[in-house]
Every structure is written in structure tokens, then in C-alpha cells.
Scaffold this active site. Sequence first.
Site, short mmCIF file in Angstrom:
data_model
loop_
_atom_site.label_atom_id
_atom_site.label_comp_id
_atom_site.label_asym_id
_atom_site.label_seq_id
_atom_site.Cartn_x
_atom_site.Cartn_y
_atom_site.Cartn_z
N HIS A 206 0.81 -1.23 0.00
CA HIS A 206 0.00 0.00 0.00
C HIS A 206 0.84 1.27 0.00
O HIS A 206 0.31 2.37 -0.10
CB HIS A 206 -0.94 0.04 1.21
CG HIS A 206 -0.24 0.34 2.50
ND1 HIS A 206 0.42 -0.62 3.22
CD2 HIS A 206 -0.06 1.49 3.18
CE1 HIS A 206 0.96 -0.07 4.30
NE2 HIS A 206 0.69 1.21 4.29
C1 UD1 Z 1 -1.98 5.94 5.34
C2 UD1 Z 1 -0.65 6.46 5.90
C3 UD1 Z 1 0.38 5.35 5.86
C4 UD1 Z 1 -0.13 4.11 6.55
C5 UD1 Z 1 -1.47 3.70 5.96
C6 UD1 Z 1 -2.01 2.55 6.74
C7 UD1 Z 1 -0.16 8.83 5.50
C8 UD1 Z 1 0.64 9.77 4.71
N1 UD1 Z 1 -0.13 7.56 5.09
O1 UD1 Z 1 -1.79 5.62 4.00
O2 UD1 Z 1 1.54 5.78 6.53
O3 UD1 Z 1 0.80 3.08 6.33
O4 UD1 Z 1 -2.38 4.80 6.07
O5 UD1 Z 1 -2.90 1.80 6.01
O6 UD1 Z 1 -0.79 9.22 6.45
N2 UD1 Z 1 -8.84 5.27 0.90
C9 UD1 Z 1 -10.01 4.56 0.85
N3 UD1 Z 1 -10.67 4.31 2.03
C10 UD1 Z 1 -10.22 4.75 3.22
C11 UD1 Z 1 -9.03 5.47 3.26
C12 UD1 Z 1 -8.35 5.73 2.09
O7 UD1 Z 1 -10.45 4.14 -0.21
O8 UD1 Z 1 -10.88 4.47 4.25
C13 UD1 Z 1 -8.12 5.51 -0.37
C14 UD1 Z 1 -8.41 6.88 -0.96
O9 UD1 Z 1 -8.46 6.76 -2.34
C15 UD1 Z 1 -7.19 7.68 -0.57
C16 UD1 Z 1 -6.09 6.62 -0.58
O10 UD1 Z 1 -6.71 5.45 -0.11
O11 UD1 Z 1 -6.92 8.72 -1.46
C17 UD1 Z 1 -4.91 6.97 0.30
O12 UD1 Z 1 -5.35 7.26 1.63
P1 UD1 Z 1 -4.43 8.11 2.63
O13 UD1 Z 1 -5.18 8.37 3.89
O14 UD1 Z 1 -3.86 9.31 1.91
O15 UD1 Z 1 -3.20 7.22 2.90
P2 UD1 Z 1 -2.98 5.64 2.99
O16 UD1 Z 1 -2.44 5.16 1.71
O17 UD1 Z 1 -4.18 4.98 3.54
N1 UDP Z 2 -3.73 -5.27 8.96
C1 UDP Z 2 -4.98 -5.88 9.07
N2 UDP Z 2 -5.59 -6.32 7.93
C2 UDP Z 2 -5.02 -6.21 6.70
C3 UDP Z 2 -3.74 -5.60 6.61
C4 UDP Z 2 -3.13 -5.14 7.76
O1 UDP Z 2 -5.52 -6.02 10.19
O2 UDP Z 2 -5.63 -6.64 5.72
C5 UDP Z 2 -3.12 -4.74 10.19
C6 UDP Z 2 -1.76 -5.35 10.47
O3 UDP Z 2 -1.92 -6.50 11.28
C7 UDP Z 2 -1.05 -4.23 11.21
C8 UDP Z 2 -1.66 -2.97 10.64
O4 UDP Z 2 -2.86 -3.37 9.98
O5 UDP Z 2 -1.33 -4.28 12.59
C9 UDP Z 2 -0.70 -2.37 9.66
O6 UDP Z 2 -1.31 -1.40 8.93
P1 UDP Z 2 -0.76 -0.93 7.52
O7 UDP Z 2 0.05 -1.98 6.88
O8 UDP Z 2 -1.94 -0.41 6.80
O9 UDP Z 2 0.11 0.34 7.93
P2 UDP Z 2 1.63 0.59 8.32
O10 UDP Z 2 1.97 -0.30 9.46
O11 UDP Z 2 2.45 0.33 7.09
O12 UDP Z 2 1.67 2.02 8.66
#
Ligand code: UD1
Ligand code: UDP
Length: 364
Positions: A206
Site C-alpha cells: 500500500h
Molecule cells: C496511510 C498512511 C500510511 C499508513 C497507511 C495505513 C499517510 C501519509 N499515510 O496511507 O503511513 O501506512 O495509512 O494503512 O498518512 N482510501 C479509501 N478508504 C479509506 C481510506 C483511504 O479508499 O478508508 C483511499 C483513498 O483513495 C485515498 C487513498 O486510499 O486517497 C490513500 O489514503 P491516505 O489516507 O492518503 O493514505 P494511505 O495510503 O491509507
Molecule cells: N492489517 C490488518 N488487515 C489487513 C492488513 C493489515 O488487520 O488486511 C493490520 C496489520 O496487522 C497491522 C496494521 O494493519 O497491525 C498495519 O497497517 P498498515 O500496513 O496499513 O500500515 P503501516 O503499518 O504500514 O503504517
Amino acid sequence: MMSLDVLTVVGARPQFVKAYPVSRALRERHEETLVHTGQHYDELLSDVFFEELALPTPDYHLEVGSAPHAQQQATMMRRLDHVVAAEEPDAVLVYGDTNSTLAAALVAAKRGPAVVHVEAGLRSDNWEMPEEVNRVLTDHCADVCCAPSERAVENLRAEGITEGVSLTGDVMYDAVLAVRERAREQSKVLADLGVAPGEFVLATVHRAANTDDPDRLVEVVDGLLGVSLPVVLPAHPRTVAALHEHGLYERASACLHLCDPLGYLDFVRLVETAARVATDSGGVQKEAFYLETPCVTLRDETEWTETVNCGWNTLVGADAGEIVRALEAPFEASDHPPVYGDGDAATRVVDAVSELESGVHARP
Ligand code: UD1
Ligand code: UDP
């Protein structure tokens, strides 16, 4: 002992997992107000964690949603500012390195309450990562830095941050230990997906660097497609969108077990039983380490260097050939040193918060 008013701000999936052990420990000694920024809003990225982990219902939901980062952060700050002004907390507690983390740290720094940063001191030394910007700036706003490892303490020291630093260990280790047994008993995910323990690879992708760069995304998909074991890929919505955008969705979904994001119990069960984990997630690298599943990291660097140094994690970047080679290489069992503490980090975080009472970390 004086009870403090602590305003905790969460917003994204990993923060719900981190809040699970900390919130419970915090509420035994202090008053907590919980704010959800709404950065993650899909049920499978948010609600499922509140339900499974019995997290307290947020006192405030800011419903910020997705937007370009600066706009998203500006909206969060505007809405959080009202909450901080109304609640007048003693401290604002934030986790990790998301946009929600930095937005809350900046609001607190401007408004006055102490900033507590859990998972402080992590560095990738890659300023192009939005998370690196968030974590460096948050650490420099923080009055209390809860560092998960000795290396994190050293990273802070190298930037001149020595006051208010506590070596707490990693709260995600607490979380894994707290649910591991329940996941074994309750999760039916192996049967649901039709995979057998030790006979599949669990992948997550992601990170912006992989999803937003079509060259890297093609390499990652080709690498996962080249593995002989079945690959389970619970996909973040941004990854699904990127696969569609770059014409990779059909190819990926034809051969991979591409599914919706999973709840925490199912996910932990999969990490524990996978032959290998392939990921660009920070949290998942650590969970693989805690559950003793060898990990292949689809990035060029990691903040969790200890997992690489002791042989449980291999950095492969986004190169299809390297991904296949690393996932198929025989694994030589390594030492498993307690580099991120003993699973009681939440208590140490609360100890560090409690020190604010005596003014040890108070702002001058
Ligand atoms: C965010 C965090 C990242 C973390 C991740 C965990 C930042 C900069 N990034 O990334 O560090 O690892 O969360 O999963 O804060 N979207 C949906 N549904 C949602 C949320 C997001 O569809 O509920 C989609 C939207 O198209 C959005 C894209 O995901 O534009 C990115 O979402 P964003 O909150 O910018 O960052 P993540 O990639 O989720
Ligand atoms: N996780 C989850 N379901 C998924 C993928 C991740 O419950 O399908 C949990 C995972 O166990 C971990 C957390 O989400 O605790 C990590 O989140 P993510 O990878 O989105 O973010 P990051 O740690 O890279 O910021």
C-alpha cells in the site's frame, strides 16, 4: 497520583492497533478522550478494528476523509483545533507517522498541551516518504518521545532530542501477544481462503512509492505472480485503484488470492501461519518478526532495521526477480532477540505520560 486529561488522536488502521493496548493501560491511570480524524473511513480499514478490539467509541469523529495530503492535514488541524480548545487536555497523544499524527502534534504544539509521541525515533532517511516528514516533525514537536528500540533512541539523540525520551518497546508487540491466542481459536480465515498453514505467502502492498509508480507496481505484481506457493493479497483500496489504473488488476486477480482488507484477528492468524510474508507495511514487518515468519520487504529501506540485522527480514525493493528469489530461498532459523521490548510497552508509555505530572517533560 494525579490523573491527567489525555487527548488521543487516531485516524488510520495501524493507529487503531497501537491504541488497543495503550488505551486500556492509559484509562487505568488517566482520563482519555479519543478523537478519530476520519483519515480511514472504510469499514474494513476502521470500524472492524473498533469492534474486534473493543476500542472505546471515539468521543469526536472529525470525518476528514481523503484529500491531497496538505489539504487533508489542514482540514484535520482546523477541526482538531476546536477540539483541543474545548477539551483543554494536559497532553495530546499520537501514534506513528501518518498525516493524522503530524496534524495533531502541530495543533497541540500551537495550543499548549504536551505532545506524547508513541513510536518515536523511527527513520528511513528517505525524505520522499510522506511518513518520514510526518515522523521527523512530530518528534521535534514532542515533549515525550516513546521509542520502541535502542536504535530509535539513538536516532533521536542524533537530532538533538534527548529530553523526555523513554525506551518503551513497541506497543504493536503488546497487541500481537494480546490477540494471538484468540486469533488461533476464533479465526476461520485459512478455511475461508482455502489455504493451508505453511503453504502460502501473505502479501500486503500500500506504500505510495509502490502504488503510485507503475514501474514499481508491475515489478511487485510480477514478483508475487512468479512465486510457486499461493499468494494471499488483502488489498488496501489505494492498491486496488492503482491496479485498475495501470491495467494490472485482471492479471493480478487471476493468479493471486486478491481479497478485501482483513480484520486484525484474521490477519494475525495469516501472518502466524504463512510460509513467508511479503510487504511494504511497517507494522506487518514487525508482526512477521513477532510471530516468527520470515519477511521479504518490498522497499529499498526500512525503519525496522533490527528485523533485517537478525535475519528475519530481507529488503528486496521492487524487483520481480529479487522478490521471487527471496520468497523461495530456504530460510535459516535465526536468533530472535527482544529488540522491541518484552510486550509490556503500553505500561511504559503510560509511565512516561505519568511523568508529565511532576513537570519533568513540561515545556519551558
Ligand atoms: C496511510 C498512511 C500510511 C499508513 C497507511 C495505513 C499517510 C501519509 N499515510 O496511507 O503511513 O501506512 O495509512 O494503512 O498518512 N482510501 C479509501 N478508504 C479509506 C481510506 C483511504 O479508499 O478508508 C483511499 C483513498 O483513495 C485515498 C487513498 O486510499 O486517497 C490513500 O489514503 P491516505 O489516507 O492518503 O493514505 P494511505 O495510503 O491509507
Ligand atoms: N492489517 C490488518 N488487515 C489487513 C492488513 C493489515 O488487520 O488486511 C493490520 C496489520 O496487522 C497491522 C496494521 O494493519 O497491525 C498495519 O497497517 P498498515 O500496513 O496499513 O500500515 P503501516 O503499518 O504500514 O503504517
